[in-house]
Design a protein around this motif. Structure first.
Motif, PDB file in Angstrom:
ATOM      1  N   GLY A 129      36.664  46.684  40.281  1.00 55.47           N
ATOM      2  CA  GLY A 129      36.281  47.107  41.622  1.00 55.47           C
ATOM      3  C   GLY A 129      35.391  46.138  42.363  1.00 55.47           C
ATOM      4  O   GLY A 129      35.025  46.383  43.516  1.00 55.47           O
ATOM      5  N   THR A 130      35.035  45.022  41.723  1.00 55.56           N
ATOM      6  CA  THR A 130      34.196  44.016  42.366  1.00 55.56           C
ATOM      7  C   THR A 130      35.029  42.797  42.737  1.00 55.56           C
ATOM      8  O   THR A 130      35.755  42.259  41.898  1.00 55.56           O
ATOM      9  CB  THR A 130      33.051  43.563  41.429  1.00 55.56           C
ATOM     10  N   GLU A 131      34.961  42.394  43.991  1.00 52.83           N
ATOM     11  CA  GLU A 131      35.672  41.197  44.429  1.00 52.83           C
ATOM     12  C   GLU A 131      34.909  39.952  43.965  1.00 52.83           C
ATOM     13  O   GLU A 131      33.747  39.751  44.327  1.00 52.83           O
ATOM     14  CB  GLU A 131      35.817  41.184  45.946  1.00 52.83           C
ATOM     15  N   ILE A 132      35.566  39.146  43.155  1.00 52.28           N
ATOM     16  CA  ILE A 132      34.939  37.946  42.610  1.00 52.28           C
ATOM     17  C   ILE A 132      35.289  36.763  43.506  1.00 52.28           C
ATOM     18  O   ILE A 132      36.448  36.360  43.613  1.00 52.28           O
ATOM     19  CB  ILE A 132      35.412  37.684  41.167  1.00 52.28           C
ATOM     20  N   THR A 133      34.282  36.247  44.166  1.00 47.18           N
ATOM     21  CA  THR A 133      34.434  35.086  45.053  1.00 47.18           C
ATOM     22  C   THR A 133      33.686  33.899  44.457  1.00 47.18           C
ATOM     23  O   THR A 133      32.811  34.069  43.587  1.00 47.18           O
ATOM     24  CB  THR A 133      33.849  35.396  46.442  1.00 47.18           C
TER      25      THR A 133
ATOM     26  N   PHE B 227      39.732  37.110  42.571  1.00 45.24           N
ATOM     27  CA  PHE B 227      40.370  38.227  41.886  1.00 45.24           C
ATOM     28  C   PHE B 227      39.432  39.424  41.943  1.00 45.24           C
ATOM     29  O   PHE B 227      38.285  39.318  42.406  1.00 45.24           O
ATOM     30  CB  PHE B 227      40.710  37.883  40.427  1.00 45.24           C
ATOM     31  N   ASN B 228      39.922  40.559  41.494  1.00 47.92           N
ATOM     32  CA  ASN B 228      39.140  41.791  41.499  1.00 47.92           C
ATOM     33  C   ASN B 228      38.853  42.196  40.064  1.00 47.92           C
ATOM     34  O   ASN B 228      39.761  42.260  39.238  1.00 47.92           O
ATOM     35  CB  ASN B 228      39.908  42.897  42.226  1.00 47.92           C
TER      36      ASN B 228
ATOM     37  N   TYR C  29      30.070  34.597  44.799  1.00 45.63           N
ATOM     38  CA  TYR C  29      29.561  35.544  43.792  1.00 45.63           C
ATOM     39  C   TYR C  29      29.294  34.835  42.468  1.00 45.63           C
ATOM     40  O   TYR C  29      28.252  35.041  41.835  1.00 45.63           O
ATOM     41  CB  TYR C  29      30.585  36.661  43.604  1.00 45.63           C
TER      42      TYR C  29
ATOM     43  N   PRO D 107      37.993  36.123  48.108  1.00 45.65           N
ATOM     44  CA  PRO D 107      38.125  36.682  46.753  1.00 45.65           C
ATOM     45  C   PRO D 107      39.134  35.903  45.905  1.00 45.65           C
ATOM     46  O   PRO D 107      40.226  35.550  46.371  1.00 45.65           O
ATOM     47  CB  PRO D 107      38.623  38.106  47.012  1.00 45.65           C
TER      48      PRO D 107
END
Length: 241
Positions: A50-54, A46-47, A57, A44
């Motif tokens: 509520g969604t982990e941004i990888t 950042f968040n 993603y 990840p």
């Protein structure tokens, strides 16, 4: 004046659209098949709400551009082709050719429950053809379209019934680009990632562009099964399964 400004923004040819769709598809598939196995891409950054941004993603998000653009180009191809039957036959042939590479890429074997996106595009083209042919017979039109949607459901074609419906929607709404864009994004679970596809579509100038002749035309078809075989072999070599 406003119309003149809008026309100045129409700078993307069909060939450039097709190239963008191809590159974003390759990015999407490479990320899904190979990059997801590396820690960096699933860590990840950042968040967000509520969604982990990888990186995974984000790259898959960019890949969401490909399908709407391909569907749009399909409706354009249908509108301008001299022989719709040959166009449909070509799509079906490459759907069959691509099936084993698709299965290998997704399951590592020659068997997989879902079918590749060429089947979706072929069925979408059938839906558009039916919509045109039976305009004066709504009963035939509705029941024939239901049959096409049922085939998509049974085949478990990529993007499924939604994908076939999306192609038909793009064709029906082809003269209202604003509604086509606004409603079109709602077909997908990640509309924010799909929105750039409609920006590109609205910049289309109606010209074919640099992809001319049968060799280049078929090269873009062949890349689809070919890249899946390459990804499968790379996965075996790099990941081991």
């Amino acid at each position: 004046m406003e119309e003149s400004k809008m026309n100045q923004l129409k700078i993307i040819s069909g060939s450039l659209l097709k190239t963008i769709a191809l590159l974003t598809m390759l990015l999407d598939h490479t990320t899904a098949v190979l990059l997801k196995h590396y820690q960096f891409f699933i860590t990840p950054l950042f968040n967000l709400l509520g969604t982990e941004i990888t990186p995974y993603y984000l790259l898959r998000g960019i890949g969401r551009i490909a399908f709407p653009v391909y569907c749009f180009l399909l409706t354009e191809g249908y509108t301008h082709t001299r022989c719709k039957e040959k166009y449909a036959t070509r799509l079906l042939c490459f759907a069959v050719i691509s099936e084993i590479p698709w299965n290998l890429e997704h399951s590592g074997s020659v068997f997989y429950s879902g079918q590749n996106v060429f089947f979706t595009l072929f069925l979408g083209l059938c839906a558009v053809y039916i919509y045109d042919q039976f305009k004066k017979d709504r009963t035939k039109q509705i029941f024939s379209l239901i049959a096409v949607f049922c085939i998509a459901l049974v085949l478990k074609a990529d993007y499924g019934v939604m994908g076939v419906g999306f192609v038909l929607f793009l064709y029906i709404m082809r003269d209202n680009k604003l509604l086509q864009s606004l409603i079109g994004c709602c077909f997908f679970s990640t509309p924010a990632f799909v929105a750039p596809a409609f920006v590109l579509i609205n910049m289309y100038n109606g010209k074919r562009g640099y992809i001319k002749g049968r060799i280049l035309q078929y090269a873009f078809y062949i890349i689809y099964p070919l890249h899946m075989i390459i990804l499968y072999l790379l996965k075996l070599y790099l990941i081991g399964y």
